[in-house]
Design a protein around this motif. Structure first.
Motif, short mmCIF file in Angstrom:
data_model
loop_
_atom_site.label_atom_id
_atom_site.label_comp_id
_atom_site.label_asym_id
_atom_site.label_seq_id
_atom_site.Cartn_x
_atom_site.Cartn_y
_atom_site.Cartn_z
N LYS A 15 55.97 26.76 35.10
CA LYS A 15 56.79 25.33 34.46
C LYS A 15 55.60 24.84 32.98
O LYS A 15 57.11 24.18 32.58
CB LYS A 15 56.96 24.20 35.62
N ASN A 16 54.82 24.99 33.10
CA ASN A 16 54.14 25.05 31.79
C ASN A 16 54.32 25.88 30.88
O ASN A 16 54.31 25.51 29.55
CB ASN A 16 52.67 24.62 32.22
N MET A 17 55.65 26.70 31.29
CA MET A 17 54.93 27.55 30.64
C MET A 17 55.63 27.47 29.12
O MET A 17 54.78 28.19 27.99
CB MET A 17 55.57 29.54 30.40
N LEU A 18 56.63 27.01 29.13
CA LEU A 18 57.51 26.70 28.00
C LEU A 18 56.78 26.00 27.21
O LEU A 18 56.82 26.50 25.50
CB LEU A 18 59.02 25.86 28.11
N LEU A 19 56.21 24.53 27.61
CA LEU A 19 55.54 23.89 26.36
C LEU A 19 54.37 24.48 25.94
O LEU A 19 53.49 24.83 24.72
CB LEU A 19 55.13 22.73 26.92
N ILE A 20 53.37 25.83 26.77
CA ILE A 20 52.29 26.01 26.20
C ILE A 20 52.65 27.33 25.09
O ILE A 20 51.97 27.34 24.10
CB ILE A 20 51.86 27.11 27.60
N ASP A 21 54.17 28.31 25.23
CA ASP A 21 54.21 28.64 24.21
C ASP A 21 54.88 28.34 23.18
O ASP A 21 54.33 28.63 21.70
CB ASP A 21 55.61 29.77 24.37
N GLU A 22 55.68 27.15 23.15
CA GLU A 22 55.80 26.49 21.98
C GLU A 22 54.06 26.03 21.20
O GLU A 22 54.19 25.67 19.82
CB GLU A 22 56.79 24.96 22.48
N MET A 23 53.42 24.72 21.78
CA MET A 23 52.22 25.14 21.51
C MET A 23 51.08 26.74 20.40
O MET A 23 50.80 25.78 19.34
CB MET A 23 51.54 24.64 22.68
N LYS A 24 51.22 27.56 21.55
CA LYS A 24 50.53 28.49 20.51
C LYS A 24 51.29 29.04 19.82
O LYS A 24 50.78 29.27 18.58
CB LYS A 24 50.90 29.56 21.43
#
Length: 114
Positions: A2-11
């Motif tokens: 569930k955190n992958m969208l935020l992780i992608d945006e942070m990257k």
């Protein structure tokens, strides 16, 4: 995850300027690292570390240091500030509930970190 969208945006926004929470700063100083809550740090990479760890951040200092996103503050002018803050609040609330701790202490922590 569930955190992958935020992780992608942070990257996509790396490096991200961040600051240590008061608790993290106290721990680092006690271990000989000069990291005050005012010292600018850079998040160089982020990964999902599972249910126990949440989003882990690789920092520029101390060298090769990895810390949970919940222990960092991102400036209010950063484009992901609101999303990161919402993640942190939800994550900390979940941790507190799993340990049977009240929301009063959680509110105190968020007031201190503003």
């Amino acid at each position: 995850m569930k955190n992958m969208l935020l992780i992608d945006e942070m990257k996509a926004n790396l490096p991200i300027t961040a600051y240590a929470s008061r608790d993290l700063s106290k721990t680092l100083i006690a271990n000989g690292f000069d990291v005050t809550p005012e010292k600018e740090l850079k998040i160089l990479n982020v990964v999902e570390s599972g249910e126990e760890g949440g989003i882990a951040c690789f920092l520029d200092q101390p060298e090769n240091f990895v810390v949970s996103l919940t222990l960092l503050r991102v400036g209010p002018d950063h484009p992901l500030h609101d999303k990161i803050f919402a993640y942190q609040k939800k994550r900390i609330r979940s941790i507190f509930r799993s340990k049977g701790l009240g929301t009063k202490r959680m509110k105190q922590i968020f007031q201190q970190e503003k």
